[in-house]
Design a protein around this motif. Structure first.
Motif, short mmCIF file in Angstrom:
data_model
loop_
_atom_site.label_atom_id
_atom_site.label_comp_id
_atom_site.label_asym_id
_atom_site.label_seq_id
_atom_site.Cartn_x
_atom_site.Cartn_y
_atom_site.Cartn_z
N ALA A 1 0.83 -1.20 0.00
CA ALA A 1 0.00 0.00 0.00
C ALA A 1 0.87 1.26 0.00
O ALA A 1 0.55 2.25 -0.68
CB ALA A 1 -0.92 0.00 1.22
N ALA A 2 1.96 1.23 0.76
CA ALA A 2 2.89 2.37 0.77
C ALA A 2 3.52 2.56 -0.61
O ALA A 2 3.67 3.68 -1.10
CB ALA A 2 3.97 2.16 1.83
N LEU A 3 3.89 1.46 -1.24
CA LEU A 3 4.47 1.52 -2.59
C LEU A 3 3.45 2.09 -3.58
O LEU A 3 3.79 2.95 -4.41
CB LEU A 3 4.91 0.12 -3.02
N CYS A 4 2.20 1.63 -3.50
CA CYS A 4 1.16 2.13 -4.38
C CYS A 4 0.88 3.61 -4.15
O CYS A 4 0.64 4.36 -5.09
CB CYS A 4 -0.13 1.33 -4.19
N GLY A 5 0.91 4.03 -2.88
CA GLY A 5 0.72 5.43 -2.56
C GLY A 5 1.78 6.30 -3.21
O GLY A 5 1.49 7.38 -3.75
N TYR A 6 3.01 5.81 -3.21
CA TYR A 6 4.11 6.56 -3.83
C TYR A 6 3.94 6.62 -5.35
O TYR A 6 4.06 7.69 -5.96
CB TYR A 6 5.44 5.89 -3.48
N LEU A 7 3.64 5.49 -5.97
CA LEU A 7 3.56 5.43 -7.42
C LEU A 7 2.31 6.12 -7.97
O LEU A 7 2.37 6.83 -8.99
CB LEU A 7 3.58 3.97 -7.88
N PHE A 8 1.18 5.93 -7.29
CA PHE A 8 -0.09 6.44 -7.81
C PHE A 8 -0.24 7.94 -7.61
O PHE A 8 -0.58 8.68 -8.53
CB PHE A 8 -1.24 5.70 -7.13
N LEU A 9 0.04 8.42 -6.41
CA LEU A 9 -0.18 9.84 -6.11
C LEU A 9 0.82 10.74 -6.83
O LEU A 9 0.57 11.92 -7.01
CB LEU A 9 -0.11 10.08 -4.60
N GLU A 10 1.95 10.16 -7.27
CA GLU A 10 2.94 10.94 -7.99
C GLU A 10 2.38 11.47 -9.31
O GLU A 10 2.80 12.52 -9.81
CB GLU A 10 4.17 10.06 -8.26
N GLN A 11 1.40 10.76 -9.88
CA GLN A 11 0.87 11.11 -11.20
C GLN A 11 -0.32 12.07 -11.13
O GLN A 11 -0.79 12.51 -12.18
CB GLN A 11 0.43 9.82 -11.92
N LEU A 12 -0.80 12.40 -9.96
CA LEU A 12 -2.04 13.16 -9.83
C LEU A 12 -1.79 14.65 -9.68
O LEU A 12 -0.76 15.07 -9.14
CB LEU A 12 -2.82 12.65 -8.62
N PRO A 13 -2.74 15.48 -10.13
CA PRO A 13 -2.66 16.93 -9.86
C PRO A 13 -2.81 17.20 -8.37
O PRO A 13 -3.31 16.37 -7.61
CB PRO A 13 -3.83 17.51 -10.66
N ASP A 14 -2.41 18.41 -7.95
CA ASP A 14 -2.39 18.75 -6.53
C ASP A 14 -3.75 18.60 -5.88
O ASP A 14 -3.87 18.10 -4.74
CB ASP A 14 -1.87 20.18 -6.34
N GLU A 15 -4.82 19.03 -6.58
CA GLU A 15 -6.15 18.98 -5.97
C GLU A 15 -6.59 17.55 -5.71
O GLU A 15 -7.16 17.23 -4.65
CB GLU A 15 -7.18 19.68 -6.88
N MET A 16 -6.31 16.65 -6.66
CA MET A 16 -6.69 15.26 -6.48
C MET A 16 -5.86 14.59 -5.39
O MET A 16 -6.39 13.84 -4.56
CB MET A 16 -6.53 14.50 -7.79
#
Length: 243
Positions: A180-195
């Motif tokens: 889950a920590a790995l996914c948080g790093y990989l997934f949230l890196e691609q999102l705009p600030d608001e998301m």
């Protein structure tokens, strides 16, 4: 990337430590309550300063409010579902779970995973700032996971789970938390600030709901009125670590 995986596993290792302590040591219930109270305070601080505070700064009030409310609602709905399957007392060290023992044990496991995922996701996401892992989140999650491992293991033993099976279950929680920590790093890196802010607030809402429905009642039940002071000191420690 793998740093997120490592820190997620490290924070979740406290569940295994708590489980081993419950299996091989005699720890008074009052002490478990005190540890959980301190973890409650640190988690409230982490959710407030790290998750909700950062969400407000990065995304503004609307994404933060929507994400926070959604997180609290979703956690509560899942908590109601898992509680109906035997996981209502997953943090209760003093009572045997009611109903079918296998169903109750799976409920405890599922509830623990549900508690761990939002924490681990935001732990991984905290590395995206470039300033290293959030010390506040690491300390808060680690401290709160120790009494969770203690209390949940006592509940599982009350349902006649073997020591080896319990340890394997908590190792599974460790692996899921690391992923889950790995996914948080990989997934949230691609999102705009608001998301990203909305997701951070979502995790914060879930954590606050979890604290109020599971950790605080257990802490007071086992530790007595002094847990209010201990939780306050946990919050103070969280604030000092965030400076």
């Amino acid at each position: 990337m793998w740093t997120a995986f490592m820190w997620g596993g490290f924070s979740a290792s406290a569940v295994v430590i708590g489980a081993l302590a419950a299996l091989f040591l005699h720890i008074p219930k009052r002490v478990i309550g005190w540890i959980m109270a301190f973890g409650t305070g640190t988690l409230i601080g982490a959710a407030s300063f790290e998750l909700i505070g950062d969400a407000l700064n990065d995304g503004g009030i609307v994404p933060t409010a929507i994400g926070f409310t959604a997180g609290a609602v979703v956690y509560t709905l899942f908590d109601l579902l898992i509680s109906s399957k035997g996981g209502a007392g997953r943090k209760r060290s003093g009572k045997k779970q009611s109903g079918d023992s296998s169903q109750s044990g799976l409920g405890i496991f599922a509830g623990t995973v549900m508690d761990a995922i939002p924490e681990s996701i935001m732990l991984g996401a905290s590395l995206l700032t470039g300033n290293g892992v959030s010390v506040v989140l690491i300390v808060s999650i680690f401290v709160s996971n120790i009494p969770e491992g203690l209390s949940s293991t006592v509940g599982l033993r009350g349902n006649n789970y073997t020591k080896s099976r319990i340890i394997l279950m908590w190792l599974g929680v460790l692996l899921i938390s690391a992923m889950a920590a790995l996914c948080g790093y990989l997934f949230l890196e691609q999102l705009p600030d608001e998301m990203a802010a909305a997701i951070g607030a979502f995790a914060g809402g879930g954590i606050i709901a979890m604290i109020c429905s599971t950790m605080m009642p257990e802490a007071f039940e086992e530790g007595g009125p002094i847990v209010g002071f201990i939780a306050s000191m946990g919050l103070l420690v969280s604030l000092l670590l965030d400076l």
